[in-house]
Design a protein around this motif. Structure first.
Motif, short mmCIF file in Angstrom:
data_model
loop_
_atom_site.label_atom_id
_atom_site.label_comp_id
_atom_site.label_asym_id
_atom_site.label_seq_id
_atom_site.Cartn_x
_atom_site.Cartn_y
_atom_site.Cartn_z
N SER A 22 0.84 -1.21 0.00
CA SER A 22 0.00 0.00 0.00
C SER A 22 0.88 1.26 0.00
N VAL A 23 1.98 1.22 0.74
CA VAL A 23 2.91 2.36 0.74
C VAL A 23 3.54 2.51 -0.64
N GLN A 29 1.23 4.05 -3.08
CA GLN A 29 1.08 5.49 -2.85
C GLN A 29 2.31 6.26 -3.35
N LEU A 54 -1.90 8.04 3.48
CA LEU A 54 -2.26 6.65 3.73
C LEU A 54 -3.28 6.51 4.86
#
Length: 156
Positions: free
Chosen positions: A73-74, A77, A96
């Motif tokens: 997810s990081v 992003q 986030l």
């Protein structure tokens, strides 16, 4: 898994991937370019060379990095940070959805297996200082300068 080593302006990079995508692009201490490029890695090599020649600002590759759901997810992003722009670790944490996760976000940023392609070099300290970069701060500065509209010479 197919791999190759290419030379970049700031070091030799090892690329690993297969038909499922590029899983790793890392700096390596080996200073010997591969004689041949596996078919599965050819597009990555072409795009990296274009990036370093300033002919490419956004990678269009099938990527397949290994990591936890949080790390992924990081990394996803990070890919939204525009070419030539930087953001702080705090801002990335806010994007986030959890300001308190700043250390976890910084750690995931540091575990990024796709050097340059997932642009972790675009994340800096809240005071605009260069902090934490696996490839060394001089390379982080070089990459930021490379993407900058007002190029400045660097001593590194």
């Amino acid at each position: 898994m197919p791999s190759c080593i290419i030379e970049t302006p700031i070091g030799f990079a090892k690329i690993i991937g297969d038909k499922n995508g590029i899983s790793s692009v890392t700096l390596t201490s080996k200073k010997v370019k591969s004689d041949s490029i596996p078919y599965e890695l050819l597009d990555c090599v072409i795009q990296l060379k274009a990036y370093f020649k300033e002919d490419l600002q956004s990678f269009n590759l099938n990527i397949n990095p290994e990591g936890t759901a949080f790390q992924k997810s990081v990394w996803k992003q990070l890919q939204t940070i525009p070419y030539g722009k930087t953001i702080s670790y705090l801002e990335l944490s806010k994007q986030l959805g959890d300001v308190k996760a700043i250390r976890a976000v910084a750690n995931a940023n540091g575990e990024n297996p796709l050097w340059v392609i997932i642009p972790c070099h675009r994340v800096i300290g809240s005071d605009e200082s260069l902090t934490g970069y696996a490839g060394g701060l001089c390379r982080k500065q070089w990459l930021i300068n490379h993407e900058s509209n007002n190029k400045q010479q660097s001593l590194f």
